[in-house]
Design a protein around this motif. Structure first.
Motif, PDB file in Angstrom:
ATOM      1  N   MET A  57      53.714  75.489   0.597  1.00 25.36           N
ATOM      2  CA  MET A  57      52.253  75.506   0.753  1.00 25.36           C
ATOM      3  C   MET A  57      51.708  74.082   0.888  1.00 25.36           C
ATOM      4  SD  MET A  57      51.375  78.513   1.161  1.00 25.36           S
ATOM      5  CE  MET A  57      49.666  78.122   1.319  1.00 25.36           C
ATOM      6  N   ALA A  58      52.254  73.150   0.136  1.00 24.22           N
ATOM      7  CA  ALA A  58      51.811  71.752   0.244  1.00 24.22           C
ATOM      8  C   ALA A  58      52.136  71.207   1.636  1.00 24.22           C
ATOM      9  CB  ALA A  58      52.474  70.901  -0.836  1.00 24.22           C
ATOM     10  N   LEU A  59      53.322  71.518   2.159  1.00 28.96           N
ATOM     11  CA  LEU A  59      53.698  71.057   3.499  1.00 28.96           C
ATOM     12  C   LEU A  59      52.829  71.687   4.578  1.00 28.96           C
ATOM     13  CD1 LEU A  59      57.596  71.002   3.180  1.00 28.96           C
ATOM     14  CD2 LEU A  59      56.032  69.041   3.289  1.00 28.96           C
ATOM     15  N   ILE A  60      52.481  72.962   4.408  1.00 26.55           N
ATOM     16  CA  ILE A  60      51.581  73.621   5.371  1.00 26.55           C
ATOM     17  C   ILE A  60      50.217  72.933   5.372  1.00 26.55           C
ATOM     18  CG2 ILE A  60      50.302  75.765   5.813  1.00 26.55           C
ATOM     19  CD1 ILE A  60      52.861  77.267   4.871  1.00 26.55           C
ATOM     20  N   GLN A  61      49.697  72.650   4.186  1.00 26.69           N
ATOM     21  CA  GLN A  61      48.409  71.961   4.108  1.00 26.69           C
ATOM     22  C   GLN A  61      48.496  70.571   4.735  1.00 26.69           C
ATOM     23  OE1 GLN A  61      47.375  71.865  -0.043  1.00 26.69           O
ATOM     24  NE2 GLN A  61      46.304  73.838   0.052  1.00 26.69           N
ATOM     25  N   TYR A  62      49.549  69.854   4.424  1.00 27.86           N
ATOM     26  CA  TYR A  62      49.710  68.495   4.939  1.00 27.86           C
ATOM     27  C   TYR A  62      49.846  68.489   6.459  1.00 27.86           C
ATOM     28  CZ  TYR A  62      51.461  63.753   5.476  1.00 27.86           C
ATOM     29  OH  TYR A  62      51.624  62.448   5.863  1.00 27.86           O
ATOM     30  N   SER A  63      50.630  69.432   6.994  1.00 27.74           N
ATOM     31  CA  SER A  63      50.825  69.482   8.457  1.00 27.74           C
ATOM     32  C   SER A  63      49.556  69.906   9.182  1.00 27.74           C
ATOM     33  CB  SER A  63      51.976  70.422   8.820  1.00 27.74           C
ATOM     34  OG  SER A  63      51.616  71.776   8.542  1.00 27.74           O
ATOM     35  N   GLY A  64      48.638  70.554   8.486  1.00 19.40           N
ATOM     36  CA  GLY A  64      47.359  70.943   9.090  1.00 19.40           C
ATOM     37  C   GLY A  64      46.392  69.781   9.203  1.00 19.40           C
ATOM     38  N   GLY A  65      46.738  68.645   8.605  1.00 15.93           N
ATOM     39  CA  GLY A  65      45.901  67.461   8.709  1.00 15.93           C
ATOM     40  C   GLY A  65      44.768  67.397   7.712  1.00 15.93           C
ATOM     41  N   TYR A  66      44.754  68.282   6.734  1.00 17.48           N
ATOM     42  CA  TYR A  66      43.660  68.287   5.758  1.00 17.48           C
ATOM     43  C   TYR A  66      44.009  67.605   4.447  1.00 17.48           C
ATOM     44  CZ  TYR A  66      41.737  71.780   8.905  1.00 17.48           C
ATOM     45  OH  TYR A  66      41.260  72.434  10.007  1.00 17.48           O
ATOM     46  N   GLY A  67      45.207  67.105   4.349  1.00 20.33           N
ATOM     47  CA  GLY A  67      45.651  66.563   3.065  1.00 20.33           C
ATOM     48  C   GLY A  67      46.134  67.703   2.182  1.00 20.33           C
ATOM     49  N   ILE A  68      46.425  67.365   0.952  1.00 23.56           N
ATOM     50  CA  ILE A  68      46.950  68.389   0.038  1.00 23.56           C
ATOM     51  C   ILE A  68      45.931  68.635  -1.074  1.00 23.56           C
ATOM     52  CG2 ILE A  68      48.790  68.957  -1.588  1.00 23.56           C
ATOM     53  CD1 ILE A  68      50.654  67.186   0.039  1.00 23.56           C
ATOM     54  N   GLN A  69      45.453  69.884  -1.168  1.00 26.51           N
ATOM     55  CA  GLN A  69      44.653  70.304  -2.305  1.00 26.51           C
ATOM     56  C   GLN A  69      45.638  70.984  -3.260  1.00 26.51           C
ATOM     57  OE1 GLN A  69      43.071  71.049   0.930  1.00 26.51           O
ATOM     58  NE2 GLN A  69      42.113  69.065   0.547  1.00 26.51           N
ATOM     59  N   TRP A  70      45.842  70.425  -4.436  1.00 26.05           N
ATOM     60  CA  TRP A  70      46.911  70.839  -5.335  1.00 26.05           C
ATOM     61  C   TRP A  70      46.710  72.207  -5.961  1.00 26.05           C
ATOM     62  CZ3 TRP A  70      51.363  68.727  -4.905  1.00 26.05           C
ATOM     63  CH2 TRP A  70      51.464  67.441  -4.404  1.00 26.05           C
ATOM     64  N   VAL A  71      45.522  72.764  -5.881  1.00 28.05           N
ATOM     65  CA  VAL A  71      45.271  74.068  -6.513  1.00 28.05           C
ATOM     66  C   VAL A  71      46.146  75.152  -5.883  1.00 28.05           C
ATOM     67  CG1 VAL A  71      43.536  75.850  -6.909  1.00 28.05           C
ATOM     68  CG2 VAL A  71      42.927  73.454  -7.178  1.00 28.05           C
ATOM     69  N   VAL A  72      46.192  75.215  -4.548  1.00 27.31           N
ATOM     70  CA  VAL A  72      46.941  76.281  -3.871  1.00 27.31           C
ATOM     71  C   VAL A  72      48.454  76.149  -4.100  1.00 27.31           C
ATOM     72  CG1 VAL A  72      47.476  77.325  -1.637  1.00 27.31           C
ATOM     73  CG2 VAL A  72      45.121  76.680  -2.184  1.00 27.31           C
TER      74      VAL A  72
END
Length: 162
Positions: free
Chosen positions: A31-46
């Protein structure tokens, strides 16, 4: 002075491995890699939520499997899940199923508290005292069958071939 000796364990299966719980951290990293690859940074909650939920769910499943699908055969008893029978009650091991016809022992109740032979396990027909038939089961069913057969043949000589 020593206490009573524990009976020798002839066969044992755990039921499930705790390694499955590592899927929780893997889900969090994914999930962190998906968020990071989307260009939004990592929101640690998810990612943390995925880690906790997946790990927790799998831990419950593994604990249940280790209770209900574990097998242990000793010289004195056979434990299938939470059911324990004395090996003295086992008087015969039926041959493996072969051919197209289903042997009668495959319709017998499975030992343990589950309604049938657990998924991924293979049944072994056993004849018990008082003319009862049941199915023992294991993943490594050939090893359990060999251990049960040796144990029964030590007490009761094999029936002559007809």
């Amino acid at each position: 002075m020593t206490g009573p000796r524990a009976p020798e364990v002839l066969f044992s299966e755990q039921g499930a491995s705790w390694l499955w719980v590592l899927a929780g951290p893997a889900a969090g990293v994914a999930m962190a890699l998906i968020q990071y690859s989307g260009g939004y940074g990592i929101q640690w909650v998810v990612p943390v939520l995925f880690l906790v939920l997946v790990s927790g769910f799998l831990a419950i499943q593994v604990k249940a499997a280790r209770i209900h699908t574990s097998v242990e055969l000793t010289t004195e008893s056979l434990r299938q899940g939470t059911e324990l029978i004395r090996t003295e009650e086992i008087v015969r091991i039926y041959p493996e199923a072969s051919g197209s016809e289903t042997p009668k022992w495959q319709y017998a109740r499975a030992l343990g508290e589950l309604t049938g032979v657990p998924r991924g396990r293979t049944g072994i027909g056993v004849r018990l005292t008082n003319d009862r038939t049941a199915q023992a089961w294991a993943r490594k069913h050939h090893q359990l069958r060999a251990a049960l057969t040796n144990l029964v043949e030590e007490r009761i000589p094999p029936e002559p071939a007809q």
